[in-house]
Design an enzyme around this catalytic site. Structure first.
Site, PDB file in Angstrom:
ATOM      1  N   VAL A  91      82.034-107.118 -23.911  1.00  0.00           N
ATOM      2  CA  VAL A  91      81.356-107.424 -22.662  1.00  0.00           C
ATOM      3  C   VAL A  91      82.401-107.581 -21.566  1.00  0.00           C
ATOM      4  CG1 VAL A  91      79.875-109.053 -21.443  1.00  0.00           C
ATOM      5  CG2 VAL A  91      79.421-108.512 -23.841  1.00  0.00           C
ATOM      6  N   GLU A 182      99.476-126.998 -40.136  1.00  0.00           N
ATOM      7  CA  GLU A 182      99.164-126.234 -41.339  1.00  0.00           C
ATOM      8  C   GLU A 182     100.071-125.017 -41.493  1.00  0.00           C
ATOM      9  OE1 GLU A 182      94.477-127.632 -41.604  1.00  0.00           O
ATOM     10  OE2 GLU A 182      94.977-125.665 -40.775  1.00  0.00           O
ATOM     11  N   ALA A 328      84.810-126.181 -34.479  1.00  0.00           N
ATOM     12  CA  ALA A 328      83.663-125.497 -35.073  1.00  0.00           C
ATOM     13  C   ALA A 328      82.436-126.394 -35.246  1.00  0.00           C
ATOM     14  CB  ALA A 328      84.076-124.881 -36.405  1.00  0.00           C
TER      15      ALA A 328
END
Length: 439
Positions: A91, A182, A328
């Site tokens: 888009v 991490e 999330a």
């Protein structure tokens, strides 16, 4: 797909209202799931034909998992949904007045629009970092880092120059959030347990790991206990953690920090933060600091048929003046609530305001090393690591992917081996995948 003139973005017309969803991330797929069997025509647009489980991208980058194990084909996810259409298209603009979106293959009208195209790496206006460092937002970027890392060690074996060996084997991670921690932990495990077996002719004492963060502690979004424990875990791996420190310059060979330190390194991993992936055409009045302003129903202010959910949405209030965190769980809960409201709207029922339920946060630093914050208590170590694995495994899209990841984790745990140390495609800096483009 550079020649697109022969393609057209056409969706069959019907009597149902059309909901166009931009982005197949956590928010987008959760919204589609919540609208199953609803009397809407749903069109999903994404520049990729798969959903990426971003929390495990670092394991792809550090040769722990295959890339397809953390991805789910969008068409397959919704193959049983009626009146659902997917188009792989980026888009490029939104016209709110005419209720149309523009893509590289044409325009598409909508009755309702949901912007869920997430976030992109935040370089804080530093274009040079965009071009010279490695972000961690997309699978192609993770594969670039994996190839680059392995190529560096292959070159180290053949390089007689000690200074060049130093640059090839040094790694600098910018950002002390979950991703940075991490990644640094995974590199520490590679250094201590995996790479010395592959490259016995390299003295891995020359491999130095650095983590740089502008804050005064790690994991600023979690508790101080979690941050201090993560620091201890990284120091056990030999990671040089520098807090209250920023990267001020990187020329591709040397990193310069605010304290004047110069670190020779050919690999800098940028995990310093994200910003909203705003699409052209939105009025300045609805965009603030890279995010779209929405009300408590995720509706874009002033536009009753336009919504934004997830990282791109800024739902500000007195309790959350900066909006909810770009994670999330927020995206999925917002999408679920929006799905309920869209169905309630058909029945002319009152909409439900969004209320975020914080179920906790977590980060892992390596084998048996993780930290978990719950609303009422905190824990760390082996049990936290097992909880981290379970939660992430259950969040992966598709049973096959869960099985593949679980088998990889078990094999890695038993053997300290990672079977994806392959240079499938040679990484060349001038052909690097460019992050941050709008869908």
């Amino acid at each position: 797909m550079s020649d697109l003139h022969h393609l057209h973005l056409e969706i069959p017309k019907c009597e149902k209202k059309r909901i166009v969803i931009i982005g197949g991330g956590f928010a987008g797929i959760q919204l589609i799931k919540s609208l199953r069997k609803s009397p809407y025509q749903i069109v999903l647009l994404d520049r990729h034909n798969y959903h990426t489980f971003q929390p495990l991208l670092y394991q792809v980058a550090t040769a722990g998992l295959e890339p397809d194990s953390i991805a789910g084909a969008l068409r397959h996810l919704f193959e049983k949904h009626k009146d659902f259409y997917f188009r792989m298209a980026r888009v490029t603009g939104i016209d709110l007045d005419s209720k149309k979106i523009s893509t590289l293959v044409g325009e598409l009208s909508y009755d309702m629009l949901v912007i869920a195209n997430g976030s992109k790496t935040n370089y804080f206006g530093n274009q040079e970092m965009y071009e010279r460092t490695f972000p961690m937002k997309q699978i192609p970027q993770a594969l670039n880092l994996r190839s680059h890392m392995l190529q560096n060690f292959e070159q180290t074996v053949m390089s007689p120059d000690i200074e060049e060996q130093d640059r090839l084997t040094n790694f600098v991670v910018v950002g002390g959030g979950p991703t940075g921690v991490e990644v640094a932990g995974a590199l520490g495990e590679l250094k201590n347990h995996v790479l010395p077996k592959d490259y016995p002719d390299i003295d891995f004492d020359i491999m130095k790991l650095h983590l740089v963060d502008a804050g005064d502690r790690l994991l600023s979004g979690m508790s101080e206990k979690a941050g201090s424990r993560a620091l201890k875990y990284l120091e056990d791996f030999g990671v040089d953690v520098r807090l209250d420190t920023r990267l001020v310059d990187y020329d591709g060979n040397n990193v310069t920090l605010t304290d004047g330190t110069i670190i020779p390194a050919k690999t800098v991993i940028w995990a310093a933060g994200v910003t909203g992936n705003v699409i052209d055409g939105l009025p300045e009045t609805v965009v603030d600091k890279g995010r779209i302003l929405v009300d408590q129903f995720n509706q874009v202010e002033g536009y009753p048929d336009v919504y934004a959910v997830g990282d791109i949405a800024a739902m500000c209030s007195k309790e959350n003046p900066r909006g909810y965190p770009m994670v999330a769980p927020v995206a999925m809960q917002q999408a679920l609530n929006l799905g309920k409201n869209l169905k309630r709207q058909l029945k002319q029922k009152e909409r439900l305001p969004f209320k975020y339920k914080d179920k906790g946060s977590m980060a892992t630093v390596g084998r048996n090393k993780a930290v978990v914050d719950m609303p009422r208590f905190h824990f760390r170590g082996l049990f936290a690591w097992m909880v981290w694995m379970f939660v992430h495994l259950m969040s992966i899209v598709g049973f096959r992917n869960r099985l593949v990841i679980l088998s990889n984790w078990i094999w890695n745990y038993m053997t300290y081996d990672r079977g994806t140390r392959l240079i499938i495609r040679t990484f060349l800096r001038n052909k690097q995948y460019k992050p941050g483009d709008s869908l």
